[in-house]
Design a protein around this motif. Structure first.
Motif, PDB file in Angstrom:
ATOM      1  N   GLN A 205     -32.392  10.840 -18.157  1.00  0.00           N
ATOM      2  CA  GLN A 205     -31.546  11.987 -18.438  1.00  0.00           C
ATOM      3  C   GLN A 205     -32.181  13.250 -17.863  1.00  0.00           C
ATOM      4  N   SER A 206     -31.704  13.649 -16.696  1.00  0.00           N
ATOM      5  CA  SER A 206     -32.168  14.891 -16.078  1.00  0.00           C
ATOM      6  C   SER A 206     -31.110  15.975 -16.167  1.00  0.00           C
ATOM      7  N   ASN A 207     -29.883  15.556 -16.502  1.00  0.00           N
ATOM      8  CA  ASN A 207     -28.784  16.502 -16.623  1.00  0.00           C
ATOM      9  C   ASN A 207     -28.309  16.497 -18.073  1.00  0.00           C
ATOM     10  N   LYS A 210     -23.639  16.969 -18.092  1.00  0.00           N
ATOM     11  CA  LYS A 210     -22.672  16.034 -17.529  1.00  0.00           C
ATOM     12  C   LYS A 210     -22.987  14.624 -18.008  1.00  0.00           C
ATOM     13  N   CYS A 233     -23.578  20.603 -24.085  1.00  0.00           N
ATOM     14  CA  CYS A 233     -24.783  19.876 -23.674  1.00  0.00           C
ATOM     15  C   CYS A 233     -25.004  18.694 -24.607  1.00  0.00           C
ATOM     16  N   THR A 321     -30.847  25.194 -22.042  1.00  0.00           N
ATOM     17  CA  THR A 321     -29.427  24.905 -21.871  1.00  0.00           C
ATOM     18  C   THR A 321     -28.657  25.142 -23.170  1.00  0.00           C
TER      19      THR A 321
END
Length: 582
Positions: A205-207, A210, A233, A321
């Motif tokens: 999980q780097s994003n 999305k 998020c 985020t």
């Protein structure tokens, strides 16, 4: 999807059950029954209250007046009693039919398994009249009763046959039937799923904004409550809920209206909803030491969750985020000083007597200098005058108001520690500090001056003063992986069990002293000088000594490299030549 607006309390009538016109305290209202919730609206459709049918204790029908009297087990007093008056008996019975089936189901489905768990040895055993652990005799025990699903509602029952209560309009659905307990014990360990499958999710999980198709579909179909609700998020992590001993693998989903906490199931690709809370009612976001954890705390009861990330880069990026979606009313705070103090005292073994004595002098001076209500004065109790004393709640008020501590629970804990070492004491020398009108006195204010012994206390000489590294990881022993906190000082490596109820939240009711447990418990302490070799591999590190090898698993290779670099440098500073690394 349901039409509750988490910000303004507006209701989309098309999404609720049939409506009933009634009078409450002489005013016309509309009643709707949706799943297990009664919603009250005024004549223009504005939401007034939501009432949980599972908290309904009893109801009394009056045919002559076409009215129903309901008694609820809600915490809030304005939601405990209702008398609804209807236009006719048939309207009354139509409403009664809507709620009776749900209420009877809740009353009938009671959990048959009742268990307790010991916080000392982590043994799980049947609930009896005894409040002691059957294995070690400890009084540090908590309820560990499994929950049952209420058919058709997506919610869970506790052992009294009622749904978990919440003071906000967001639904809370808690379940601990299959939670894996992470307390450090051979009897209760994490599953391989936590260490491997979830590990892969964490790393990949780097994003955080999305989601993949499967997770996105789950959010749209089963989570989001409004058509205009969108994802802000999400995060794969683990959480520890305040008041429970287990650690649960989860996905945290934050939308523009709500925060959803969903359990990851080892035998299914589909998560299950555990609880949801309004984003607008999130009051505190507390960031843990070295960005390993963070806690989210809401205004409602039992709504505090500590999330374990294991990787400070991921945690830092996610919080950056998340901060973009948070309301202005949410307070973001860095690491609590109580965590650092707990490590110094419980892990490093630094005597806190001198520090507590100094704090006592400081707080005494603050109370004497203040013009507020919490000053020191002569007070009368049971026709007897006690000189130079103060109320326990006044000292706690001052410490929180002056910013010394984030929560009353933290302040009470420090005051109790000061009482134990006689910096202050109860006027009748009782052994407990209470956050109430109980009278206490600083020992320095005693007329006989016996407390001057505190003046001679010296700082203990302890080489373990600086926390060079704090890192969450897993320790594997006898083929069982257990979550631990790795702490490194100038001369030692500590493997500790951390009780993730700490630091104590601000808005939640305090746990009794015998249930809080210690923030840290040292499992192994390794002298840097005793290390003979470091063996590193893919996200693993073995610390070898002459007598034992400690196998640790981390979530990234970068963390492994940081630990190796620090330990090897400390070792080389001691001996003047490099430590063997394989």
């Amino acid at each position: 999807s349901s039409g509750i607006n988490a910000e303004y309390g507006e209701v989309d009538n098309n999404t609720l059950g049939s409506q009933h016109l009634a009078k409450l305290d002489g005013e016309d209202i509309f009643l709707s029954v949706h799943e297990s919730i009664i919603t009250e609206q005024d004549s223009i459709g504005q939401m007034l209250h939501t009432l949980d049918i599972s908290c309904l204790e009893n109801f009394i029908e009056n045919k002559e007046s076409s009215s129903i009297e309901l008694h609820f087990d809600h915490v809030s007093s304005d939601r405990q009693h209702r008398i609804y008056c209807f236009g006719s008996s048939s309207e009354m019975y139509t409403f009664l039919k809507d709620i009776e089936a749900i209420w009877m189901t809740v009353r009938d489905l009671k959990s048959t398994v009742k268990e307790l768990q010991c916080l000392n040895c982590h043994q799980v055993f049947p609930k009896t009249d005894s409040r002691h652990c059957s294995n070690c005799g400890s009084e540090l025990i908590i309820d560990n009763t499994p929950f049952e699903v209420l058919p058709g509602s997506g919610q869970y029952l506790n052992d009294s046959g009622t749904l978990p209560r919440t003071e906000d309009k967001a639904e809370v659905v808690e379940d601990n039937k299959s939670d894996t307990t992470s307390n450090y014990s051979s009897a209760t360990t994490h599953t391989d799923y936590s260490l491997h499958s979830v590990n892969t999710m964490f790393i990949n999980q780097s994003n955080f904004v999305k989601a993949d198709h499967t997770l996105e579909l789950f959010m749209e179909v089963e989570l989001f409550m409004r058509d205009e609700e969108i994802l802000c998020c999400y995060l794969f992590a683990q959480y520890a809920k305040y008041g429970r001993a287990s650690i649960v693998d989860c996905v945290l989903v934050v939308s523009n209206y709500m925060v959803y906490i969903c359990k990851l199931n080892p035998n299914s690709d589909k998560p299950s909803l555990k609880s949801r809370h309004r984003l607008s009612q999130l009051r505190f976001l507390d960031i843990g030491l070295n960005y390993q954890t963070f806690r989210m705390e809401w205004t409602s009861k039992d709504a505090a969750y500590k999330f374990l990330i294991y990787d400070n880069n991921r945690c830092r990026t996610f919080i950056e985020t998340l901060a973009l979606a948070l309301p202005d009313t949410t307070n973001i705070n860095k690491v609590s000083t109580s965590t650092i103090s707990a490590i110094q005292e419980l892990v490093f073994g630094i005597d806190k007597t001198f520090e507590l004595s100094a704090k006592g002098k400081q707080y005494r001076h603050m109370m004497k200098a203040t013009t507020e209500k919490w000053g020191i004065s002569d007070r009368m109790l049971m026709l007897k005058t006690y000189k130079s004393c103060f109320q326990g709640c006044d000292l706690v008020d001052m410490l929180v108001a002056e910013g010394e501590y984030n929560s009353r629970a933290e302040a009470v804990d420090i005051c109790h520690q000061m009482l134990v070492i006689d910096v202050l004491h109860h006027v009748k020398f009782e052994e407990q500090f209470n956050d109430d009108k109980t009278l206490y006195r600083f020992s320095a204010d005693e007329e006989d001056g016996y407390s001057t012994q505190q003046e001679s206390i010296k700082v203990q000489d302890n080489p373990n003063r600086d926390i060079l590294l704090y890192q969450l990881c897993y320790h594997t022993e006898n083929r069982k992986a257990n979550p631990i906190s790795l702490i490194i000082s100038d001369v030692k490596v500590f493997l500790t069990h951390e009780y993730h109820q700490w630091p104590l939240p601000r808005l939640q009711p305090p746990l009794p002293l015998h249930l809080r447990g210690q923030h840290f418990q040292v499992l192994f302490d390794i002298d840097i000088a005793d290390i003979t070799m470091l063996l590193k591999s893919d996200k693993t590190l073995a610390i070898s000594t002459a007598s034992k090898c400690f196998d640790l698993t981390f979530f990234t290779d970068q963390v492994v490299s940081e630990v190796v670099q620090l330990v090897s440098k400390l070792w080389e500073d001691m001996f003047g030549f490099p430590l063997q690394i394989c």
